[in-house]
Design a protein around this motif. Structure first.
Motif: not given
Length: 336
Positions: A212-215, A220-222, A225-226, A252-255
Motif C-alpha cells: 500500500m505504501s508503494n502504490l 491499485v487494482t481490485e 484490494i482483495l 482505499i476501496a472507496c477511492a
C-alpha cells in the motif's frame, strides 16, 4: 445539333424550360439536404439527452456509494474455523509443533474442528472492472470468505530475518513493523496462535501494508484490494488487533471506486461536448440553408401538390386559369 455539325440554338421558350427544370432540381436537392439536416439535429438531440441521463445515473451512483461508505461499521473478525491459504503442512488447534519459519505457511483450524480442510492453491480469480464488479467491492470486503492469499504472492521478503519483539521479519519489512508498533503498540499481544503460524500471518500482513505504501491510487487494482483483504482478515482471525488496517482498506476501496466513476464521468462529458459541438454546427448549417434557399423553397411550396404548369396562364388582373392534364386521354380539368 444540325446536320452541318453545329449546335442549333435554343428558342427562348426552350431555354426558359431548361432553366425551370434546372431550378426545380436544385430546389429539390436543397430541400432533401434540409430534411437530412433536420433529421440529424433530431438524432443529436436524442443522443445528447441519453448521455445527459447516463451522466445523471453516474452521479447518483457516486452519491449512493458515498452514503454506503458512511454507513460502514468498524470491522473486526475474531471468528475461528476459517482457513488461511493451505500449503504443505496442516496444523490442528493452537498447540501444534512449530514449522519452518516463513517458508511453509499453514492451515489454521479451530481446535474444536479437529481436522483441517485443505483447499486448492489457485490464485484469486481475476475481477473485471465493469460496473457490477466495481459496486461489489465494498460487499466483498465485508464477506467472510476463505482466504486465498499466499506467502509467494508477495515479493521482497528475502534476506536474513531480524527479530522485532517475538517475531522475526525480513529487512524490507522492518520500517513497517516499527511504524505499527509505534502507533498501535503490539498488535499481536492478544493472539494465542502458534508463534510460527502467527509470524507467517504477521509477515504477510506487513507485506500488504508495504505494498500500500508503494502504490498510488491509479495503480491499485481490485485483485490487489482483495489480496490485502485476505491478509488483513487472516490477522484478525487469530486475534491480531489490526482493525485499523481494514478500515483504511475500505477507504482505499472507496477511492478506487471513485476513480473508476470519475473516469466514466470524464468520458461521458467528452462525448456530450462533442455532440453539443456537432449539434451547434448542424444548427448553423441548417440556418444557412434556410436563408440561402428560401426563395427556392418558397417556389417549391407554391407548386406543392400542384401540376408544374400552375401559374403559366396567369394574366394580369385576371383570375388564374390552370390547365390540369390527367393521364387519361379523354379527360382534362380546368381549375379556376
Amino acid at each position: 445539333v444540325s446536320e452541318g455539325g453545329t449546335r442549333s440554338k435554343l428558342t427562348p421558350a426552350q431555354r426558359k424550360e431548361n432553366k425551370r427544370q434546372s431550378d426545380y432540381k436544385y430546389r429539390q436537392k436543397r430541400k432533401v439536404k434540409a430534411d437530412e439536416q433536420n433529421g440529424e439535429i433530431k438524432r443529436l438531440k436524442v443522443e445528447n439527452g441519453e448521455l445527459k441521463a447516463q451522466l445523471g445515473l453516474l452521479l447518483s451512483n457516486a452519491q449512493f456509494q458515498a452514503a454506503a461508505r458512511q454507513r460502514q461499521d468498524g470491522y473486526i473478525t475474531q471468528s475461528t474455523g476459517k482457513q488461511l491459504h493451505p500449503q504443505t503442512v496442516t496444523v490442528h488447534g493452537t498447540n501444534s509443533e512449530a514449522v519452518d519459519k516463513g517458508t511453509v505457511p499453514v492451515n489454521v483450524v479451530d481446535g474444536n474442528d479437529g481436522i483441517a480442510k485443505n483447499q486448492t492453491g489457485s490464485e484469486v480469480e481475476t475481477c473485471s472492472n465493469n460496473e457490477a464488479a466495481i459496486t461489489d467491492i465494498l460487499m466483498k470486503l465485508e464477506a467472510d470468505d476463505e482466504s486465498r492469499v499466499k506467502f509467494s504472492d508477495f515479493t521482497g521478503l528475502h534476506g536474513e530475518r531480524i527479530s522485532v519483539g517475538k517475531y522475526s521479519f525480513p529487512p524490507a519489512l522492518h520500517p513497517i513493523v516499527n511504524n505499527i508498533i509505534e502507533v498501535y503498540g503490539d498488535v499481536s499481544a492478544t493472539s494465542k496462535m502458534n508463534p510460527s503460524i502467527a509470524e507467517t500471518v504477521y509477515i504477510m500482513f506487513c507485506a500488504s501494508v508495504k505494498e500500500m505504501s508503494n502504490l498510488r491510487l491509479e495503480h491499485v487494482t481490485e485483485d490487489l484490494i482483495l489480496k490485502w483483504r485476505d491478509a488483513i482478515k487472516d490477522a484478525l482471525r487469530i486475534n491480531f488487533k489490526v482493525d485499523f488496517a481494514m478500515e483504511h482498506l475500505k477507504k482505499i476501496a472507496c477511492a478506487y471506486i471513485g476513480l473508476m466513476e470519475r473516469q466514466k464521468l470524464d468520458s461521458a462529458g467528452l462525448r456530450i461536448s462533442k455532440l453539443e459541438a456537432e449539434l451547434s454546427a448542424a444548427k448553423e448549417e441548417h440556418a444557412k440553408i434556410c436563408e440561402q434557399s428560401k426563395v427556392f423553397m418558397d417556389a417549391a411550396e407554391e407548386l406543392n401538390d400542384k401540376p408544374v404548369s400552375s401559374g403559366m396562364f396567369k394574366r394580369p388582373g385576371q383570375i388564374n386559369v390552370e390547365l390540369e392534364l390527367t393521364n387519361e386521354s379523354d379527360s382534362s380539368t380546368l381549375i379556376l
